[in-house]
Design a protein around this motif. Structure first.
Motif, PDB file in Angstrom:
ATOM      1  N   ALA A  59       3.893 -22.208  10.425  1.00 24.43           N
ATOM      2  CA  ALA A  59       3.968 -20.832  10.616  1.00 24.43           C
ATOM      3  C   ALA A  59       4.088 -20.302   9.136  1.00 24.43           C
ATOM      4  N   LEU A  60       4.447 -21.117   8.454  1.00 19.85           N
ATOM      5  CA  LEU A  60       4.755 -20.366   7.006  1.00 19.85           C
ATOM      6  C   LEU A  60       3.686 -19.718   6.558  1.00 19.85           C
ATOM      7  N   ASP A  61       2.210 -20.109   6.500  1.00 15.68           N
ATOM      8  CA  ASP A  61       1.266 -19.533   5.907  1.00 15.68           C
ATOM      9  C   ASP A  61       0.996 -18.010   6.689  1.00 15.68           C
ATOM     10  N   ALA A  62       1.149 -18.059   7.929  1.00 14.76           N
ATOM     11  CA  ALA A  62       1.120 -16.798   8.793  1.00 14.76           C
ATOM     12  C   ALA A  62       2.169 -15.700   8.277  1.00 14.76           C
ATOM     13  N   VAL A  63       3.325 -16.313   7.936  1.00 13.01           N
ATOM     14  CA  VAL A  63       4.474 -15.572   7.574  1.00 13.01           C
ATOM     15  C   VAL A  63       4.259 -14.954   6.045  1.00 13.01           C
ATOM     16  N   ALA A  64       3.701 -15.767   5.265  1.00 12.73           N
ATOM     17  CA  ALA A  64       3.145 -15.391   3.986  1.00 12.73           C
ATOM     18  C   ALA A  64       2.175 -14.273   4.208  1.00 12.73           C
ATOM     19  N   ALA A  65       1.390 -14.404   5.161  1.00 11.40           N
ATOM     20  CA  ALA A  65       0.297 -13.397   5.103  1.00 11.40           C
ATOM     21  C   ALA A  65       1.028 -12.022   5.786  1.00 11.40           C
ATOM     22  N   GLN A  66       1.963 -11.922   6.566  1.00  4.76           N
ATOM     23  CA  GLN A  66       2.885 -10.887   6.861  1.00  4.76           C
ATOM     24  C   GLN A  66       3.408 -10.310   5.676  1.00  4.76           C
ATOM     25  N   VAL A  67       4.033 -11.055   4.721  1.00  5.53           N
ATOM     26  CA  VAL A  67       4.828 -10.561   3.430  1.00  5.53           C
ATOM     27  C   VAL A  67       3.826 -10.038   2.785  1.00  5.53           C
ATOM     28  N   ILE A  68       2.508 -10.575   2.439  1.00  8.37           N
ATOM     29  CA  ILE A  68       1.212  -9.961   1.800  1.00  8.37           C
ATOM     30  C   ILE A  68       1.192  -8.538   2.258  1.00  8.37           C
ATOM     31  N   LEU A  69       0.978  -8.511   3.722  1.00 12.08           N
ATOM     32  CA  LEU A  69       0.621  -7.137   4.237  1.00 12.08           C
ATOM     33  C   LEU A  69       1.716  -6.270   4.144  1.00 12.08           C
ATOM     34  N   GLU A  70       2.819  -6.656   4.222  1.00 14.17           N
ATOM     35  CA  GLU A  70       4.079  -5.701   4.212  1.00 14.17           C
ATOM     36  C   GLU A  70       3.999  -5.325   2.614  1.00 14.17           C
ATOM     37  N   THR A  71       3.873  -5.905   1.571  1.00 13.60           N
ATOM     38  CA  THR A  71       3.771  -5.588   0.429  1.00 13.60           C
ATOM     39  C   THR A  71       2.756  -4.669   0.232  1.00 13.60           C
ATOM     40  N   TRP A  72       1.643  -4.799   0.676  1.00 10.64           N
ATOM     41  CA  TRP A  72       0.457  -3.976   0.515  1.00 10.64           C
ATOM     42  C   TRP A  72       1.019  -2.625   1.092  1.00 10.64           C
ATOM     43  N   PHE A  73       1.553  -2.662   2.330  1.00 10.14           N
ATOM     44  CA  PHE A  73       1.995  -1.377   2.997  1.00 10.14           C
ATOM     45  C   PHE A  73       2.825  -0.600   2.067  1.00 10.14           C
ATOM     46  N   ALA A  74       3.658  -1.117   1.563  1.00  6.19           N
ATOM     47  CA  ALA A  74       4.670  -0.692   0.585  1.00  6.19           C
ATOM     48  C   ALA A  74       4.301  -0.088  -0.723  1.00  6.19           C
ATOM     49  N   GLU A  75       3.180  -0.676  -1.157  1.00 11.58           N
ATOM     50  CA  GLU A  75       2.526  -0.277  -2.541  1.00 11.58           C
ATOM     51  C   GLU A  75       1.420   0.516  -2.253  1.00 11.58           C
ATOM     52  N   TYR A  76       0.448   0.527  -1.320  1.00 17.27           N
ATOM     53  CA  TYR A  76      -0.604   1.098  -1.178  1.00 17.27           C
ATOM     54  C   TYR A  76      -1.038   1.944  -0.185  1.00 17.27           C
ATOM     55  N   ALA A  77      -0.425   1.939   1.033  1.00 14.78           N
ATOM     56  CA  ALA A  77      -0.719   2.276   2.448  1.00 14.78           C
ATOM     57  C   ALA A  77      -0.590   4.031   2.452  1.00 14.78           C
ATOM     58  N   ASN A  78       0.301   4.460   1.877  1.00 17.76           N
ATOM     59  CA  ASN A  78       0.511   5.954   1.546  1.00 17.76           C
ATOM     60  C   ASN A  78      -0.183   6.563   0.644  1.00 17.76           C
ATOM     61  N   THR A  79      -1.199   6.077  -0.077  1.00 18.04           N
ATOM     62  CA  THR A  79      -1.922   6.633  -0.771  1.00 18.04           C
ATOM     63  C   THR A  79      -2.943   7.370  -0.178  1.00 18.04           C
ATOM     64  N   GLU A  80      -3.406   8.355  -0.828  1.00 18.10           N
ATOM     65  CA  GLU A  80      -4.548   9.089  -0.191  1.00 18.10           C
ATOM     66  C   GLU A  80      -6.082   8.255  -0.291  1.00 18.10           C
ATOM     67  N   SER A  81      -5.970   7.239  -0.966  1.00 13.49           N
ATOM     68  CA  SER A  81      -7.389   6.624  -1.169  1.00 13.49           C
ATOM     69  C   SER A  81      -7.596   5.914   0.040  1.00 13.49           C
ATOM     70  N   LEU A  82      -6.938   5.659   1.203  1.00 15.66           N
ATOM     71  CA  LEU A  82      -7.297   4.993   2.303  1.00 15.66           C
ATOM     72  C   LEU A  82      -8.334   5.776   2.992  1.00 15.66           C
TER      73      LEU A  82
END
Length: 150
Positions: free
Chosen positions: A127-150
């Motif tokens: 499951a490590l790779d799926a958890v890594a994908a979760q970390v990637i997505l959570e990082t993206w949320f923290a960095e980009y999800a609240n921008t107006e460009s979505l």
């Protein structure tokens, strides 16, 4: 907040042997691991399995982790992850964002260590790779999800 920012997003931890996938929502800015898809003996993604996940979740956006060395240099895997992201965009005509995932596997290992006892860690290893994908997505949320460009 406009309704177009309430999106389902799939995150991918690309690897030549396995691809971890996670799903998340911009509304909650949270993600969870979904599955790990094996690549074939030629390191090609299992597109049928990826297609099934995309059909099931109907995401509006995709995020692919791109690894760099600790000093920021590109590797063969960096280029392969970019190629994978381009193939995703071409196949599904969805926006694909790239995010630096240099330390996502380490963060995933720490998350698994916190969740599982020593005996069950070997069972959690796939499951490590799926958890890594979760970390990637959570990082993206923290960095980009609240921008107006979505």
């Amino acid at each position: 907040m406009s309704t177009n920012r309430y999106l389902t997003v799939l995150g991918f931890d690309y690897g030549s042997r396995r691809i971890g996938i996670a799903v998340g929502q911009t509304f909650t800015a949270s993600a969870r691991p979904l599955k790990v898809i094996a690549c074939d003996k030629f390191n090609a993604p299992d597109w049928a399995s990826i297609h099934a996940v995309i059909q099931e979740w109907s995401p509006q956006r995709l995020v692919v982790g791109v690894p760099y060395t600790l000093n920021g240099a590109e590797t063969e895997t960096t280029l392969a992850a970019r190629h994978f992201s381009e193939a995703l965009q071409a196949r599904y005509n969805l926006p694909v964002d790239l995010i630096d995932e240099t330390l996502s596997s380490i963060a995933a290992e720490q998350a698994i260590s916190e969740r599982f006892s020593a005996k069950s860690k070997s069972k959690a290893k796939p499951a490590l790779d799926a958890v890594a994908a979760q970390v990637i997505l959570e990082t993206w949320f923290a960095e980009y999800a609240n921008t107006e460009s979505l």
